[in-house]
Design an enzyme around this catalytic site. Structure first.
Site, mmCIF file in Angstrom:
data_model
loop_
_atom_site.group_PDB
_atom_site.id
_atom_site.type_symbol
_atom_site.label_atom_id
_atom_site.label_comp_id
_atom_site.label_asym_id
_atom_site.label_seq_id
_atom_site.Cartn_x
_atom_site.Cartn_y
_atom_site.Cartn_z
ATOM 1 N N GLY A 294 0.841 -1.195 0.000
ATOM 2 C CA GLY A 294 0.000 0.000 0.000
ATOM 3 C C GLY A 294 0.875 1.244 0.000
ATOM 4 N N GLY A 295 0.301 2.331 0.520
ATOM 5 C CA GLY A 295 1.040 3.595 0.564
ATOM 6 C C GLY A 295 2.319 3.506 1.376
ATOM 7 N N GLY B 67 26.257 12.195 -28.525
ATOM 8 C CA GLY B 67 25.746 12.823 -27.307
ATOM 9 C C GLY B 67 26.274 12.125 -26.068
ATOM 10 N N ALA B 68 26.467 10.809 -26.170
ATOM 11 C CA ALA B 68 26.940 10.059 -25.004
ATOM 12 C C ALA B 68 28.312 10.558 -24.562
ATOM 13 C CB ALA B 68 26.984 8.572 -25.324
HETATM 14 C C1 HXC Z 1 -3.658 -4.292 12.359
HETATM 15 C C2 HXC Z 1 -2.599 -6.171 11.607
HETATM 16 C C3 HXC Z 1 -2.387 -5.559 10.328
HETATM 17 C C4 HXC Z 1 -2.887 -4.247 10.145
HETATM 18 C C5 HXC Z 1 -1.542 -7.516 10.279
HETATM 19 N N1 HXC Z 1 -2.053 -7.384 11.510
HETATM 20 N N2 HXC Z 1 -1.757 -6.430 9.537
HETATM 21 N N3 HXC Z 1 -3.211 -5.524 12.592
HETATM 22 N N4 HXC Z 1 -3.490 -3.637 11.166
HETATM 23 N N5 HXC Z 1 -2.709 -3.608 8.966
HETATM 24 C C6 HXC Z 1 -2.005 -8.357 12.610
HETATM 25 C C7 HXC Z 1 -2.869 -9.568 12.364
HETATM 26 O O1 HXC Z 1 -4.174 -9.325 12.815
HETATM 27 C C8 HXC Z 1 -2.148 -10.599 13.216
HETATM 28 O O2 HXC Z 1 -2.510 -10.414 14.563
HETATM 29 C C9 HXC Z 1 -0.708 -10.236 13.085
HETATM 30 O O3 HXC Z 1 -0.682 -8.857 12.681
HETATM 31 C C10 HXC Z 1 0.044 -11.032 12.055
HETATM 32 O O4 HXC Z 1 -0.735 -11.039 10.865
HETATM 33 P P1 HXC Z 1 -1.041 -12.375 10.055
HETATM 34 O O5 HXC Z 1 -2.076 -12.055 9.070
HETATM 35 O O6 HXC Z 1 -1.300 -13.503 11.005
HETATM 36 O O7 HXC Z 1 0.360 -12.638 9.386
HETATM 37 P P2 HXC Z 1 0.691 -13.194 7.941
HETATM 38 O O8 HXC Z 1 -0.134 -14.384 7.668
HETATM 39 O O9 HXC Z 1 2.178 -13.323 7.894
HETATM 40 O O10 HXC Z 1 0.227 -12.042 6.943
HETATM 41 C C11 HXC Z 1 0.820 -10.783 6.952
HETATM 42 C C12 HXC Z 1 0.031 -9.795 6.072
HETATM 43 C C13 HXC Z 1 -1.444 -9.780 6.507
HETATM 44 C C14 HXC Z 1 0.159 -10.211 4.621
HETATM 45 C C15 HXC Z 1 0.706 -8.419 6.235
HETATM 46 O O11 HXC Z 1 -1.502 -9.620 7.908
HETATM 47 C C16 HXC Z 1 -2.224 -8.686 5.861
HETATM 48 O O12 HXC Z 1 -2.599 -8.788 4.715
HETATM 49 N N6 HXC Z 1 -2.468 -7.625 6.641
HETATM 50 C C17 HXC Z 1 -3.268 -6.504 6.189
HETATM 51 C C18 HXC Z 1 -2.505 -5.696 5.198
HETATM 52 C C19 HXC Z 1 -3.213 -4.454 4.764
HETATM 53 O O13 HXC Z 1 -4.172 -4.489 4.032
HETATM 54 N N7 HXC Z 1 -2.802 -3.327 5.337
HETATM 55 C C20 HXC Z 1 -3.314 -2.053 5.040
HETATM 56 C C21 HXC Z 1 -2.581 -1.654 3.769
HETATM 57 S S1 HXC Z 1 -2.973 -0.058 3.248
HETATM 58 P P3 HXC Z 1 -2.460 -11.586 15.646
HETATM 59 O O14 HXC Z 1 -3.028 -10.996 16.880
HETATM 60 O O15 HXC Z 1 -3.272 -12.707 15.074
HETATM 61 O O16 HXC Z 1 -1.024 -11.965 15.807
HETATM 62 C C22 HXC Z 1 -1.788 0.823 3.909
HETATM 63 C C23 HXC Z 1 -1.921 2.239 3.564
HETATM 64 C C24 HXC Z 1 -0.753 3.030 3.968
HETATM 65 O O17 HXC Z 1 -0.935 0.406 4.569
HETATM 66 C C25 HXC Z 1 -1.053 4.374 3.438
HETATM 67 C C26 HXC Z 1 -0.022 5.362 3.684
HETATM 68 C C27 HXC Z 1 -0.417 6.676 3.107
#
Ligand code: HXC
Length: 510
Positions: free
Chosen positions: A169-170, A404-405
Site C-alpha cells: 500500500g502507501g 551525445g553520449a
Molecule cells: C492491524 C494487523 C495488520 C494491520 C496484520 N495485523 N496487519 N493488525 N493492522 N494492517 C495483525 C494480524 O491481525 C495478526 O494479529 C498479526 O498482525 C500477524 O498477521 P497475520 O495475518 O497472522 O500474518 P501473515 O499471515 O504473515 O500475513 C501478513 C500480512 C497480513 C500479509 C501483512 O496480515 C495482511 O494482509 N495484513 C493486512 C494488510 C493491509 O491491508 N494493510 C493495510 C494496507 S494499506 P495476531 O493478533 O493474530 O497476531 C496501507 C496504507 C498506507 O498500509 C497508506 C499510507 C499513506
C-alpha cells in the site's frame, strides 16, 4: 527502592518480548529475525540506546484499549556502526504485524527529527502489515508525517531502507523516498496493491513474490538497489555501505586506513582493451584493479547492467564510480542505464562523494521502444545530473565515446575536472563506418573506395589526440598507471570549491 528497580526490569523484559514468544517463534520459523535481533546485528555491540520503549497506542476502538503492548510495534533509537552514529527503527512484526499506528509513526518521526537535527543517517528496517486497520485515518495521517520527514531529510542525511517483510500500500512510499532500498530474498515484498486487488482489477494472476519480491524489484522495476539472501547478510552489507557514506551533507565521508599503494602499477590493464573494437571486455576488472584492496560496493547490480554504479575507495577516500559496461548491450546508454546512473550521480553530489567515470560508450540505444519510452528525457537526466554536480569529477576514457553520449559521460564540457584517455580511446561524432556512409553516400557502390574512406576517417579520428589537441582530454595516460593518475587527480581536488547559481531548486527532467 529495590522494588522500583525490579519493576523497571520487569517492564523492560515485557517490552523486549514484543508480541510474545509464540509470535517470535513464528517469525523465526519464517527465516526472519526479530526487530531487536536485527538492531543488534546492525549496530556495534552494546551501542544501542533505545527511545520510547514504553510508548503505547491510544486507540479505543475495536476493544484495543485492552491490548496496549509496550513499544507499539516498532523499536527505535540510535547506536553506532563502526563507531559512527546512526538512528534506527525496526518494525516489530510480532506486535500487531508491525502495523503503523499514530504512536508507532510518532516514534519513527522522533528519531528522524533527531537524525536531521544531529546530522546522522536513518536506517529503517521495514516489516509491517501497513496502516493499523483499527486506527483508520489516524494511521494514514501518521504515514504522511513520516513521508514529510523523508522528504526533508533527503539530501541532508543518508536514508537507507531495509525491506525485511511485507511492505504494501502507501507504506511503500516512505522507503521509495530514501536513498537506498535493500530487500531480503524470499521473505520481503513491496507493492502498491497486492495480488488480490491486481486480480480483481486487471485479471492478472500473480504471486506476491512475482509482483513485488526482491528479484522483481532488483531486476525489473529497479525500485530496490540490492537483494540479499537473508536478514544477516542484508544487515552486514548495510554496515559495509554506511562505511562509504558521510553522516550528513556537511561532513565528508570517512577516510579509512588503506594498505594498498596508491601508485600501484597494473600491467594487465595495458591489454584490457581487445584489439578488435567489436570485442567486449569486463569493465568491472578495471574498477577492481583501481580500487583500494579491490573493494567495490555495487548499487543496482542486477538492473541496467550496461552501466555499473557503486562505491570504491582511493587512498582510503570514498569515490562513487559510474562505468559503461561493454559486456552488456555494448555499454550503450538507454533509458534504464540513464535513470540508474543519474540517481547515483545525484546521490554522490548531494553527499559530497567525488565521482569517477569510466567511459566506453557507443552512444544511445536506437529504437522505437527507446524513443516512445522517452529516452530523450531520461537521457537528459544523466546529462543534467553530471552537469549540476559540483563534486570532484575524474573521467577515464578507455575505448570509444561517440555522439551525445560523449558529452553526457562527465565530459570536460560538463565541468569534468580531469578528463583522461587511454591511447586506445577514440572521441568522435560516430563510428567510422557510420560516418562514411553519411558523408560519402554517392560512393557506397564502390566498396574499395569506401574502405579507403573508412581508413582515412579512422586514421584521423580513431584516437584520443584530436580531442587532446583541443584540450577536451587533459592527458593521454598509460592504462597501467591509471590508479596512480586517478588517485593523484582526486587528491589534488580535495579542497575543490564550486557552486551553482542560487535557485530555489532546479527542474531536472523527471
Ligand atoms: C492491524 C494487523 C495488520 C494491520 C496484520 N495485523 N496487519 N493488525 N493492522 N494492517 C495483525 C494480524 O491481525 C495478526 O494479529 C498479526 O498482525 C500477524 O498477521 P497475520 O495475518 O497472522 O500474518 P501473515 O499471515 O504473515 O500475513 C501478513 C500480512 C497480513 C500479509 C501483512 O496480515 C495482511 O494482509 N495484513 C493486512 C494488510 C493491509 O491491508 N494493510 C493495510 C494496507 S494499506 P495476531 O493478533 O493474530 O497476531 C496501507 C496504507 C498506507 O498500509 C497508506 C499510507 C499513506
Amino acid at each position: 527502592m529495590k522494588d522500583i528497580l525490579q519493576q523497571l526490569e520487569d517492564r523492560r523484559a515485557t517490552a523486549r518480548l514484543g508480541g510474545g514468544q509464540r509470535r517470535i517463534d513464528a517469525q523465526h520459523a519464517k527465516g526472519k529475525l526479530t526487530a531487536r535481533e536485527r538492531i543488534e546485528l546492525l549496530l556495534d555491540e552494546g551501542s544501542f540506546e533505545e527511545f520510547d520503549m514504553f510508548v503505547a497506542h491510544r486507540c479505543t476502538d475495536f476493544g484495543m484499549e485492552a491490548d496496549r503492548p509496550a513499544g507499539d510495534g516498532v523499536v527505535t533509537g540510535w547506536g553506532t556502526v563502526n563507531g559512527r552514529m546512526v538512528y534506527v527503527f525496526a518494525q516489530d512484526f510480532t506486535v500487531m504485524g508491525g502495523s503503523v499506528s499514530e504512536t508507532h509513526a510518532a516514534k519513527i518521526c522522533k528519531i528522524m527529527d533527531m537524525a536531521l537535527q544531529n546530522g546522522a543517517p536513518v536506517i529503517g528496517m521495514n516489516d509491517s502489515g501497513g496502516a493499523r486497520i483499527q486506527e483508520g485515518v489516524a494511521s494514514l495521517a501518521a504515514y504522511g508525517e513520516v513521508f514529510q520527514r523523508n522528504i526533508l531529510a533527503s539530501g541532508v542525511v543518508p536514508q537507507i531502507s531495509l525491506i525485511m517483510g511485507p511492505c504494501a500500500g502507501g507504506a511503500v512510499y516512505s522507503p521509495a523516498m530514501t536513498d537506498f532500498i535493500f530487500m531480503v530474498k524470499d521473505s520481503s515484498y513491496m507493492f502498491v496493491t497486492g495480488p488480490d486487488v491486481v486480480k480483481t482489477v486487471t485479471n492478472e494472476q500473480v504471486t506476491a513474490e512475482e509482483l513485488g519480491g526482491a528479484s522483481t524489484h532488483t531486476r525489473k522495476s529497479s525500485v530496490a538497489d540490492g537483494a540479499f539472501e537473508n536478514d544477516v547478510e542484508a544487515l552486514a552489507e548495510t554496515r559495509r555501505l554506511i562505511d562509504f557514506l558521510p553522516l550528513n551533507n556537511r561532513e565528508k565521508a570517512p577516510v579509512r586506513p588503506f594498505f594498498d599503494d596508491p601508485a600501484r602499477i597494473e600491467p594487465s590493464l595495458d591489454t584490457l582493451v581487445p584489439d578488435n573494437p567489436n570485442q567486449p571486455y569486463d569493465m568491472k576488472e578495471l574498477i577492481l584493479k583501481l580500487a583500494d584492496e579491490a573493494d567495490f560496493f555495487e548499487i543496482q547490480r542486477d538492473f541496467a547492467a550496461n552501466i555499473i554504479t557503486g562505491f570504491i575507495r582511493l587512498e582510503g577516500q570514498s569515490i562513487g564510480v559510474v562505468a559503461n559496461q561493454p559486456m552488456v548491450l555494448a555499454g550503450c546508454l538507454d533509458i534504464d542505464a540513464s535513470r540508474k546512473a543519474a540517481r547515483f550521480v545525484r546521490f554522490c553530489d548531494a553527499f559530497e562523494i567525488p565521482i569517477l567515470t569510466l567511459v566506453d560508450v557507443p552512444g544511445f540505444l536506437p529504437g522505437t521502444s527507446q524513443e516512445y519510452g522517452g529516452v530523450i528525457k531520461h537521457g537528459a537526466k544523466l546529462l543534467f545530473a553530471y552537469g549540476e554536480a559540483t563534486v570532484p569529477k575524474v573521467t577515464v576514457l578507455t575505448r570509444k565515446t561517440y555522439g551525445g553520449a560523449y558529452v553526457v559521460m562527465s565530459s570536460k564540457h560538463l565541468r569534468g575536472d580531469f578528463n583522461y584517455a587511454w591511447p586506445t580511446a577514440e572521441v568522435a561524432v560516430m563510428g567510422a563506418k557510420g560516418a562514411v556512409e553519411i558523408l560519402y553516400r554517392s560512393e557506397l557502390g564502390d566498396k574499395e573506395k569506401i574502405a579507403g574512406r573508412v581508413k582515412d576517417y579512422e586514421d584521423r579520428f580513431a584516437n584520443p589526440f584530436v580531442a587532446a589537441e583541443k584540450g577536451f582530454i587533459d592527458e593521454v595516460i598509460m592504462p597501467h598507471s591509471t590508479r596512480r593518475r586517478v588517485a593523484r587527480a582526486f587528491a589534488s581536488l580535495r579542497s575543490k570549491k564550486l557552486t551553482n547559481p542560487w535557485k530555489k531548486h532546479d527542474n531536472i527532467p523527471l
